[in-house]
Design an enzyme around this catalytic site. Structure first.
Site, PDB file in Angstrom:
ATOM      1  N   MET A 179       0.843  -1.199   0.000  1.00  0.00           N
ATOM      2  CA  MET A 179       0.000   0.000   0.000  1.00  0.00           C
ATOM      3  C   MET A 179       0.882   1.254   0.000  1.00  0.00           C
ATOM      4  SD  MET A 179      -3.444  -0.903   2.021  1.00  0.00           S
ATOM      5  CE  MET A 179      -2.847  -0.664   3.688  1.00  0.00           C
ATOM      6  N   GLY A 180       2.163   1.078  -0.340  1.00  0.00           N
ATOM      7  CA  GLY A 180       3.038   2.237  -0.471  1.00  0.00           C
ATOM      8  C   GLY A 180       3.531   2.773   0.857  1.00  0.00           C
ATOM      9  N   GLY A 226      10.892  -2.744   5.751  1.00  0.00           N
ATOM     10  CA  GLY A 226      10.154  -4.015   5.741  1.00  0.00           C
ATOM     11  C   GLY A 226       9.699  -4.344   4.328  1.00  0.00           C
ATOM     12  N   HIS A 227       9.040  -3.363   3.676  1.00  0.00           N
ATOM     13  CA  HIS A 227       8.627  -3.569   2.282  1.00  0.00           C
ATOM     14  C   HIS A 227       9.852  -3.848   1.401  1.00  0.00           C
ATOM     15  CE1 HIS A 227       5.425  -0.564   3.603  1.00  0.00           C
ATOM     16  NE2 HIS A 227       4.696  -1.578   3.209  1.00  0.00           N
ATOM     17  N   LYS A 270       5.081 -10.013   9.335  1.00  0.00           N
ATOM     18  CA  LYS A 270       4.479  -8.944  10.159  1.00  0.00           C
ATOM     19  C   LYS A 270       2.953  -9.076  10.201  1.00  0.00           C
ATOM     20  CE  LYS A 270       3.707  -4.613  11.683  1.00  0.00           C
ATOM     21  NZ  LYS A 270       2.526  -4.222  10.980  1.00  0.00           N
ATOM     22  N   GLN A 291      -2.737 -12.414   7.662  1.00  0.00           N
ATOM     23  CA  GLN A 291      -2.913 -12.109   6.240  1.00  0.00           C
ATOM     24  C   GLN A 291      -2.168 -13.138   5.374  1.00  0.00           C
ATOM     25  OE1 GLN A 291      -2.690  -8.043   4.386  1.00  0.00           O
ATOM     26  NE2 GLN A 291      -0.601  -8.667   3.965  1.00  0.00           N
ATOM     27  N   ARG A 326       2.134   2.767   9.488  1.00  0.00           N
ATOM     28  CA  ARG A 326       1.307   3.446  10.505  1.00  0.00           C
ATOM     29  C   ARG A 326       2.125   3.979  11.680  1.00  0.00           C
ATOM     30  NH1 ARG A 326      -2.897  -0.640   8.837  1.00  0.00           N
ATOM     31  NH2 ARG A 326      -4.597   0.613   8.019  1.00  0.00           N
TER      32      ARG A 326
HETATM   33  P1  AMP Z   1       1.341  -2.938   3.497  1.00  0.00           P
HETATM   34  O1  AMP Z   1       1.883  -1.840   2.646  1.00  0.00           O
HETATM   35  O2  AMP Z   1       1.195  -2.572   4.934  1.00  0.00           O
HETATM   36  O3  AMP Z   1       0.088  -3.563   2.916  1.00  0.00           O
HETATM   37  O4  AMP Z   1       2.436  -4.089   3.473  1.00  0.00           O
HETATM   38  C1  AMP Z   1       2.844  -4.673   2.268  1.00  0.00           C
HETATM   39  C2  AMP Z   1       3.604  -5.944   2.568  1.00  0.00           C
HETATM   40  O5  AMP Z   1       4.756  -5.628   3.355  1.00  0.00           O
HETATM   41  C3  AMP Z   1       2.771  -6.953   3.382  1.00  0.00           C
HETATM   42  O6  AMP Z   1       3.016  -8.254   2.895  1.00  0.00           O
HETATM   43  C4  AMP Z   1       3.315  -6.774   4.768  1.00  0.00           C
HETATM   44  O7  AMP Z   1       3.196  -7.939   5.576  1.00  0.00           O
HETATM   45  C5  AMP Z   1       4.775  -6.463   4.492  1.00  0.00           C
HETATM   46  N1  AMP Z   1       5.374  -5.766   5.623  1.00  0.00           N
HETATM   47  C6  AMP Z   1       4.888  -4.688   6.276  1.00  0.00           C
HETATM   48  N2  AMP Z   1       5.673  -4.351   7.312  1.00  0.00           N
HETATM   49  C7  AMP Z   1       6.683  -5.246   7.317  1.00  0.00           C
HETATM   50  C8  AMP Z   1       7.834  -5.448   8.151  1.00  0.00           C
HETATM   51  N3  AMP Z   1       8.094  -4.653   9.200  1.00  0.00           N
HETATM   52  N4  AMP Z   1       8.660  -6.476   7.864  1.00  0.00           N
HETATM   53  C9  AMP Z   1       8.405  -7.297   6.799  1.00  0.00           C
HETATM   54  N5  AMP Z   1       7.342  -7.158   5.987  1.00  0.00           N
HETATM   55  C10 AMP Z   1       6.499  -6.155   6.236  1.00  0.00           C
END
Ligand code: AMP
Length: 277
Positions: free
Chosen positions: A27-28, A33-34, A146, A150, A184
């Site tokens: 979601m950008g 992590g991403h 994380k 999901q 967040r």
């Molecule tokens: P989101 O943008 O929050 O939808 O996250 C996109 C992807 O990044 C999802 O598969 C999340 O699980 C992963 N993600 C988010 N935060 C982390 C993190 N701290 N470490 C590893 N993967 C992450």
């Protein structure tokens, strides 16, 4: 790096990309992590596609869709530096045109934990991921541990619907003090940010108890809850010690178990988890 906004362009592009193709849905507002998922995809595939889409259908009515942080320019720069081949950044009406009315619903697994607190969340996630898989047709799709539930729900969907992609789940990337990276986290006030380290501390406590031989799941939940309650700004949503596959709460810990929690700090809801092996 190609950046495309329409489904037609993305489908045409995917047919020209060398295979295997890895897809990282996001979601950008990208953080390390991403980017760790993108690096992994780049290592394991001939082509890597990243999607950036703040998916409205996975937000509840009173959630943070309008405020969700966005910085597409910065995201594209980071992805370009890593060597990403293509980025798919559709607008909401491209993904959900008028009369859109089809949902992918995974039963059971979605009714607990995050699903109990956010009843329409997972049908939004599974529907958008199913669409992305149809649009990009990746050989591998990357998700973060994380968001453990999901990842489990998407694994179930891909298996149940015979989807032709391997679901890869990569480890959680953390800040130096242990807080799991999340888009967040940017909402947290300085005091909330300081106290938010309690999430990872509570998970470390659970791991320590388990390694010391504690198998009473209720005791683990209770000790984690006590630790979280020491933070005056923390409002606990749930603390769970569950079977890692079914996500059913356990009485007695039997590995692999998933210890997970959701805690609010003001308007910010944080989640984190650890697996006990
Ligand atoms: P989101 O943008 O929050 O939808 O996250 C996109 C992807 O990044 C999802 O598969 C999340 O699980 C992963 N993600 C988010 N935060 C982390 C993190 N701290 N470490 C590893 N993967 C992450």
């Amino acid at each position: 790096m190609k950046v495309v906004n329409t489904i037609a362009e993305m489908k045409a592009l995917r047919d020209t990309l060398p295979r295997p193709i890895g897809l990282v849905p996001t979601m950008g507002y990208l953080h390390d992590g991403h980017l760790s998922l993108v690096r992994r995809a780049l290592e394991e595939n001939a082509s890597t596609v990243v999607s950036i889409f703040v998916n409205p259908t996975q937000f509840g009515e009173n959630e943070d869709l309008a405020d969700y942080p966005r910085d597409t320019e910065r995201d594209l720069a980071a992805l370009e530096t890593l060597g990403t081949d293509a980025v798919f950044t559709p607008a909401a009406p491209e993904m959900y045109p008028p009369r859109f009315s089809t949902w992918v619903i995974v039963a059971d697994l979605t009714e607990r934990l995050e699903g109990a607190s956010r009843p329409t969340h997972f049908r939004g996630v599974t529907t958008v991921v199913a669409k992305l898989l149809n649009i990009v047709a990746p050989d591998r799709t990357y998700f973060g541990q994380k968001d453990a539930q999901q990842a489990a729900v998407i694994g179930r969907m891909a298996a149940d619907l015979n989807m032709d992609t391997e679901i890869v789940v990569a480890p959680t990337v953390r800040e130096p003090d242990g807080l799991a990276m999340s888009s967040r986290n940017t909402y947290l006030s300085p005091d909330e940010r300081t106290q938010a380290v309690a999430l990872s501390r509570a998970l470390q406590l659970a791991e320590r108890l388990w390694l010391e031989g504690v198998t009473d799941a209720e005791r683990i939940r209770a000790e984690m809850t006590d630790l979280l309650r020491e933070q005056p700004l923390a409002e606990i949503d749930y603390v769970s010690v569950a079977d890692a596959q079914t996500l059913q709460e356990l009485h007695t810990v039997a590995p692999p178990a998933l210890v997970s929690l959701a805690v609010r700090f003001g308007r910010t809801r944080l989640i984190d988890n650890v697996k006990l092996h």
